[in-house]
Design a protein around this motif. Sequence first.
Motif, PDB file in Angstrom:
ATOM      1  N   VAL A   1      56.940  16.573 105.649  1.00 40.30           N
ATOM      2  CA  VAL A   1      58.062  15.633 105.668  1.00 40.30           C
ATOM      3  C   VAL A   1      59.257  16.241 104.441  1.00 40.30           C
ATOM      4  CG1 VAL A   1      58.422  13.147 104.860  1.00 40.30           C
ATOM      5  CG2 VAL A   1      56.449  13.795 106.287  1.00 40.30           C
ATOM      6  N   GLN A   2      60.307  16.468 104.847  1.00 40.74           N
ATOM      7  CA  GLN A   2      61.247  16.757 103.909  1.00 40.74           C
ATOM      8  C   GLN A   2      62.316  15.812 103.913  1.00 40.74           C
ATOM      9  OE1 GLN A   2      62.094  21.086 104.555  1.00 40.74           O
ATOM     10  NE2 GLN A   2      60.476  21.440 102.748  1.00 40.74           N
ATOM     11  N   LEU A   3      62.713  15.224 102.845  1.00 40.96           N
ATOM     12  CA  LEU A   3      64.044  14.647 102.690  1.00 40.96           C
ATOM     13  C   LEU A   3      65.121  15.351 101.979  1.00 40.96           C
ATOM     14  CD1 LEU A   3      62.408  11.092 102.148  1.00 40.96           C
ATOM     15  CD2 LEU A   3      63.353  11.944 104.395  1.00 40.96           C
ATOM     16  N   GLN A   4      66.375  14.863 102.200  1.00 44.32           N
ATOM     17  CA  GLN A   4      67.401  15.759 101.424  1.00 44.32           C
ATOM     18  C   GLN A   4      68.571  14.673 101.251  1.00 44.32           C
ATOM     19  OE1 GLN A   4      67.543  18.846  99.821  1.00 44.32           O
ATOM     20  NE2 GLN A   4      69.034  17.402  98.928  1.00 44.32           N
ATOM     21  N   ALA A   5      68.866  14.244 100.027  1.00 41.62           N
ATOM     22  CA  ALA A   5      69.925  13.470  99.777  1.00 41.62           C
ATOM     23  C   ALA A   5      71.061  14.462  99.530  1.00 41.62           C
ATOM     24  CB  ALA A   5      69.798  12.754  98.497  1.00 41.62           C
ATOM     25  N   SER A   6      72.161  13.820  99.868  1.00 42.06           N
ATOM     26  CA  SER A   6      73.532  14.702  99.996  1.00 42.06           C
ATOM     27  C   SER A   6      74.719  13.635  99.701  1.00 42.06           C
ATOM     28  CB  SER A   6      73.642  15.565 101.008  1.00 42.06           C
ATOM     29  OG  SER A   6      74.022  14.880 102.286  1.00 42.06           O
ATOM     30  N   GLY A   7      75.945  14.102  99.247  1.00 38.30           N
ATOM     31  CA  GLY A   7      76.933  13.184  99.061  1.00 38.30           C
ATOM     32  C   GLY A   7      77.246  12.842  97.786  1.00 38.30           C
ATOM     33  N   GLY A   8      76.792  13.242  96.699  1.00 41.31           N
ATOM     34  CA  GLY A   8      77.002  12.891  95.443  1.00 41.31           C
ATOM     35  C   GLY A   8      78.242  13.660  94.943  1.00 41.31           C
ATOM     36  N   GLY A   9      78.697  13.412  93.757  1.00 38.40           N
ATOM     37  CA  GLY A   9      79.727  13.894  93.324  1.00 38.40           C
ATOM     38  C   GLY A   9      80.408  13.172  92.222  1.00 38.40           C
ATOM     39  N   LEU A  10      81.647  13.238  91.597  1.00 36.64           N
ATOM     40  CA  LEU A  10      82.282  13.123  90.830  1.00 36.64           C
ATOM     41  C   LEU A  10      83.227  11.916  91.028  1.00 36.64           C
ATOM     42  CD1 LEU A  10      83.021  12.493  87.627  1.00 36.64           C
ATOM     43  CD2 LEU A  10      84.271  14.590  87.931  1.00 36.64           C
ATOM     44  N   VAL A  11      83.459  10.569  90.858  1.00 33.41           N
ATOM     45  CA  VAL A  11      84.191   9.607  91.238  1.00 33.41           C
ATOM     46  C   VAL A  11      84.789   8.641  90.162  1.00 33.41           C
ATOM     47  CG1 VAL A  11      82.380   7.736  91.913  1.00 33.41           C
ATOM     48  CG2 VAL A  11      84.609   7.918  93.047  1.00 33.41           C
ATOM     49  N   THR A  90      76.112   6.105  87.357  1.00 36.86           N
ATOM     50  CA  THR A  90      75.712   7.296  87.169  1.00 36.86           C
ATOM     51  C   THR A  90      74.319   7.683  87.055  1.00 36.86           C
ATOM     52  OG1 THR A  90      77.797   7.797  86.165  1.00 36.86           O
ATOM     53  CG2 THR A  90      76.232   9.218  85.563  1.00 36.86           C
ATOM     54  N   ALA A  91      74.144   8.494  88.066  1.00 33.97           N
ATOM     55  CA  ALA A  91      72.480   8.909  88.023  1.00 33.97           C
ATOM     56  C   ALA A  91      72.299   9.793  89.099  1.00 33.97           C
ATOM     57  CB  ALA A  91      71.714   7.566  88.275  1.00 33.97           C
ATOM     58  N   VAL A  92      71.208  10.489  88.930  1.00 30.43           N
ATOM     59  CA  VAL A  92      70.681  11.153  90.223  1.00 30.43           C
ATOM     60  C   VAL A  92      70.013  10.503  91.241  1.00 30.43           C
ATOM     61  CG1 VAL A  92      69.162  13.052  91.130  1.00 30.43           C
ATOM     62  CG2 VAL A  92      70.161  13.203  88.828  1.00 30.43           C
ATOM     63  N   TYR A  93      70.583  10.531  92.642  1.00 29.37           N
ATOM     64  CA  TYR A  93      70.055   9.397  93.479  1.00 29.37           C
ATOM     65  C   TYR A  93      69.043  10.215  94.507  1.00 29.37           C
ATOM     66  CZ  TYR A  93      73.450   5.742  92.227  1.00 29.37           C
ATOM     67  OH  TYR A  93      74.084   4.888  91.402  1.00 29.37           O
ATOM     68  N   TYR A  94      68.112   9.567  94.841  1.00 26.52           N
ATOM     69  CA  TYR A  94      66.843  10.244  95.489  1.00 26.52           C
ATOM     70  C   TYR A  94      66.585   8.996  96.897  1.00 26.52           C
ATOM     71  CZ  TYR A  94      65.609  12.595  91.342  1.00 26.52           C
ATOM     72  OH  TYR A  94      65.485  13.311  90.431  1.00 26.52           O
ATOM     73  N   CYS A  95      66.415   9.615  98.008  1.00 26.50           N
ATOM     74  CA  CYS A  95      65.650   8.721  99.008  1.00 26.50           C
ATOM     75  C   CYS A  95      64.454   9.009  99.122  1.00 26.50           C
ATOM     76  CB  CYS A  95      66.732   9.143 100.465  1.00 26.50           C
ATOM     77  SG  CYS A  95      66.549  10.769 100.964  1.00 26.50           S
ATOM     78  N   VAL A  96      63.825   8.033  99.486  1.00 24.33           N
ATOM     79  CA  VAL A  96      62.268   7.899  99.643  1.00 24.33           C
ATOM     80  C   VAL A  96      61.859   7.414 100.851  1.00 24.33           C
ATOM     81  CG1 VAL A  96      60.056   7.474  98.328  1.00 24.33           C
ATOM     82  CG2 VAL A  96      62.362   7.591  97.184  1.00 24.33           C
ATOM     83  N   ALA A  97      60.678   7.895 101.477  1.00 18.93           N
ATOM     84  CA  ALA A  97      60.269   7.217 102.812  1.00 18.93           C
ATOM     85  C   ALA A  97      59.035   6.928 102.609  1.00 18.93           C
ATOM     86  CB  ALA A  97      59.959   8.562 103.926  1.00 18.93           C
ATOM     87  N   GLY A 116      55.484   6.944  98.081  1.00 16.88           N
ATOM     88  CA  GLY A 116      56.521   7.344  98.906  1.00 16.88           C
ATOM     89  C   GLY A 116      56.761   8.869  98.848  1.00 16.88           C
ATOM     90  N   SER A 117      57.363   9.373 100.077  1.00 13.97           N
ATOM     91  CA  SER A 117      57.484  10.799 100.057  1.00 13.97           C
ATOM     92  C   SER A 117      59.035  11.094  99.450  1.00 13.97           C
ATOM     93  CB  SER A 117      57.407  11.260 101.695  1.00 13.97           C
ATOM     94  OG  SER A 117      57.572  12.611 101.719  1.00 13.97           O
ATOM     95  N   TRP A 118      59.364  11.884  98.512  1.00 14.34           N
ATOM     96  CA  TRP A 118      60.405  12.080  97.756  1.00 14.34           C
ATOM     97  C   TRP A 118      60.918  13.317  98.197  1.00 14.34           C
ATOM     98  CZ3 TRP A 118      62.384   8.560  93.940  1.00 14.34           C
ATOM     99  CH2 TRP A 118      61.549   7.444  93.577  1.00 14.34           C
ATOM    100  N   GLY A 119      62.501  13.135  98.397  1.00 12.60           N
ATOM    101  CA  GLY A 119      63.272  14.420  98.690  1.00 12.60           C
ATOM    102  C   GLY A 119      63.938  14.750  97.372  1.00 12.60           C
ATOM    103  N   HIS A 120      64.892  15.960  97.353  1.00 13.86           N
ATOM    104  CA  HIS A 120      65.655  16.351  96.437  1.00 13.86           C
ATOM    105  C   HIS A 120      66.752  15.395  96.057  1.00 13.86           C
ATOM    106  CE1 HIS A 120      63.149  19.848  95.653  1.00 13.86           C
ATOM    107  NE2 HIS A 120      63.593  20.088  97.137  1.00 13.86           N
ATOM    108  N   GLY A 121      67.341  14.987  95.017  1.00 16.24           N
ATOM    109  CA  GLY A 121      68.320  14.115  94.650  1.00 16.24           C
ATOM    110  C   GLY A 121      69.731  14.574  94.626  1.00 16.24           C
ATOM    111  N   THR A 122      70.628  13.690  94.664  1.00 19.90           N
ATOM    112  CA  THR A 122      72.068  14.230  94.664  1.00 19.90           C
ATOM    113  C   THR A 122      72.803  13.468  93.372  1.00 19.90           C
ATOM    114  OG1 THR A 122      73.941  14.463  95.726  1.00 19.90           O
ATOM    115  CG2 THR A 122      72.880  12.445  96.133  1.00 19.90           C
TER     116      THR A 122
END
Length: 128
Positions: A1-11, A90-97, A116-122
């Motif tokens: 089980v591998q999760l990957q969060a994406s889409g972060g950035g500066l706003v 402002t934070a590192v965001y993670y998705c969890v299953a 939960g099963s955690w992935g890398h954050g964004t």
Amino acid sequence: VQLQASGGGLVQTGGSLRLSCAASGFTLDHYAIGWFRQAPGKEREGVLCISRIGDSTYYAESVKGRFTISRDGAKNTVVLQMNSLQPEDTAVYYCVADLSPARKRCPTIPTMLRFGSWGHGTLVTVSS
């Protein structure tokens, strides 16, 4: 089980971002998926969750009316739409299953944190 969060950035304050949680090796539709975040120097905080049956559970009162969660089955992703962003987001965001096959609805925050099963954050940075 591998999760990957994406889409972060500066706003800038008041702006929007769309985060995606993708999976490899399993189908996200079969599990409750939560979003958590961790700001510098703070504990990890639950944000929002979508259950196996499609219910949304807001873990954080501060994001109600601004953040929504949804599934894209065709892309095997879960999306966190974040509007009206504030510097305190402002934070590192993670998705969890939640991998429990018996649970239809979103688990509690402690359950997600522990089991939960955690992935890398964004990283999401909101400038003032």
